[in-house]
Design a protein around this motif. Structure first.
Motif, short mmCIF file in Angstrom:
data_model
loop_
_atom_site.label_atom_id
_atom_site.label_comp_id
_atom_site.label_asym_id
_atom_site.label_seq_id
_atom_site.Cartn_x
_atom_site.Cartn_y
_atom_site.Cartn_z
N LEU A 236 0.88 -1.18 0.00
CA LEU A 236 0.00 0.00 0.00
C LEU A 236 0.91 1.22 0.00
CD1 LEU A 236 -2.90 1.21 0.28
CD2 LEU A 236 -2.54 1.17 2.76
N LYS A 237 0.68 2.10 -0.96
CA LYS A 237 1.55 3.25 -1.13
C LYS A 237 0.75 4.53 -0.88
CE LYS A 237 4.02 0.64 -4.65
NZ LYS A 237 4.81 0.71 -5.90
N ILE A 238 1.30 5.42 -0.09
CA ILE A 238 0.64 6.68 0.20
C ILE A 238 1.60 7.81 -0.14
CG2 ILE A 238 -0.65 8.04 1.89
CD1 ILE A 238 -0.88 5.52 3.61
N GLN A 239 1.17 8.67 -1.05
CA GLN A 239 1.98 9.81 -1.46
C GLN A 239 1.56 11.06 -0.69
OE1 GLN A 239 0.91 9.80 -5.65
NE2 GLN A 239 2.87 8.86 -6.18
N ARG A 240 2.50 11.98 -0.52
CA ARG A 240 2.22 13.28 0.09
C ARG A 240 1.35 13.10 1.34
NH1 ARG A 240 0.85 13.37 -5.04
NH2 ARG A 240 -1.38 13.77 -4.60
N THR A 241 1.85 12.35 2.29
CA THR A 241 1.06 12.01 3.48
C THR A 241 0.55 13.26 4.19
OG1 THR A 241 3.12 11.81 4.73
CG2 THR A 241 2.10 9.78 3.92
N GLU A 242 -0.62 13.10 4.78
CA GLU A 242 -1.25 14.16 5.56
C GLU A 242 -1.50 13.63 6.98
OE1 GLU A 242 -4.80 15.19 3.47
OE2 GLU A 242 -3.71 15.95 1.71
N ARG A 243 -1.66 14.57 7.92
CA ARG A 243 -1.86 14.15 9.31
C ARG A 243 -3.10 13.28 9.44
NH1 ARG A 243 0.20 19.42 9.96
NH2 ARG A 243 2.30 19.35 10.81
N GLY A 244 -4.08 13.53 8.62
CA GLY A 244 -5.31 12.73 8.65
C GLY A 244 -5.13 11.30 8.19
#
Lengths: 115, 116
Positions: free
Chosen positions: B77-85
């Motif tokens: 699972l890849k998450i780009q430009r992570t956010e606090r949410g």
């Protein structure tokens, strides 16, 4: 679409007392219903599942649940609580195959057992 | 036999960074699922694979999230430009097949992602 509602976020019982955790479902197709337990710092573990073979389902650790179509309910019970039952319990519903294969979980209920 | 394993168990990252979360399903299980569990909530579906293909990705919240399973076993699972949410516990589950709705989904211990 399917959904489940677990009323209340926390249930506290005395050791040896009856455990009753409520779950109501909404489903446009015959549902497959599950109860999962999550002990602290552990993964989800299946307690029991309803697959239409029998309305009263027996699971692990002495838990059982009864499917009541007229009430759209699948409440979890255990006659006598043990301290080791303290955990978070999730009810989940699943539709048939394909796009409905995902599990839809309720918000969960934390069970505390008092000595 | 071995259950579902997930690595890392904990991941702390900074806002805007890229992260990858790995899931190793039970050997022989063709169906693989990703869920996200926020604090005080039940797991929420993200995506599931039947073999190598994503059969349902309707739960991915936006295009920053992407998942692959190139050989029909391990998934990332890849998450780009992570956010606090995005901070949550990411759960992976596998089952023998997605075609039998009463088949048990076996869950891994999860990866706790914290975005600072």
């Amino acid at each position: 679409a399917q959904s489940v509602t677990q009323l209340g976020s926390h249930v506290s019982v005395s050791e040896g007392a009856l455990v009753l955790l409520r779950c109501n479902y909404s489903s446009s197709v015959p549902p497959y219903l599950f109860w999962y337990v999550q002990y602290p710092n552990q993964g989800l573990q299946l307690l029991l599942k309803y697959t239409s073979a029998a309305t009263l389902v027996k699971g692990i650790n002495g838990f059982e649940a009864e499917f009541k179509k007229s009430e759209t309910s699948f409440h979890l019970t255990k006659p006598s609580a043990h301290m080791s039952d303290a955990a978070e319990y999730f009810c989940a519903v699943r539709g048939a195959t394909g796009a409905n294969s995902k599990l839809t979980f309720g918000k969960g209920i934390t069970l505390s057992v008092r000595p | 036999g071995a259950g579902v394993s997930q690595t890392p168990s904990n991941k702390v990252t900074e806002k805007g960074k890229y992260v990858e979360l790995r899931c190793d399903p039970i050997s022989g299980h063709t169906a693989l699922y990703w869920y996200r569990q926020s604090l005080g909530q039940g797991p929420e579906f993200l995506i599931y694979f039947q073999g190598t293909g994503a059969a349902d990705d309707s739960g991915l919240p936006n295009d920053r999230f992407f998942a692959v399973r190139p050989e029909g076993s391990v998934s990332t699972l890849k998450i780009q430009r992570t956010e606090r949410g995005d901070s949550a516990v990411y759960l992976c589950a596998s089952s023998r097949t997605a075609g039998a709705p009463y088949n048990e989904q076996f869950f891994g211990p999860g990866t706790r992602l914290t975005v600072l």
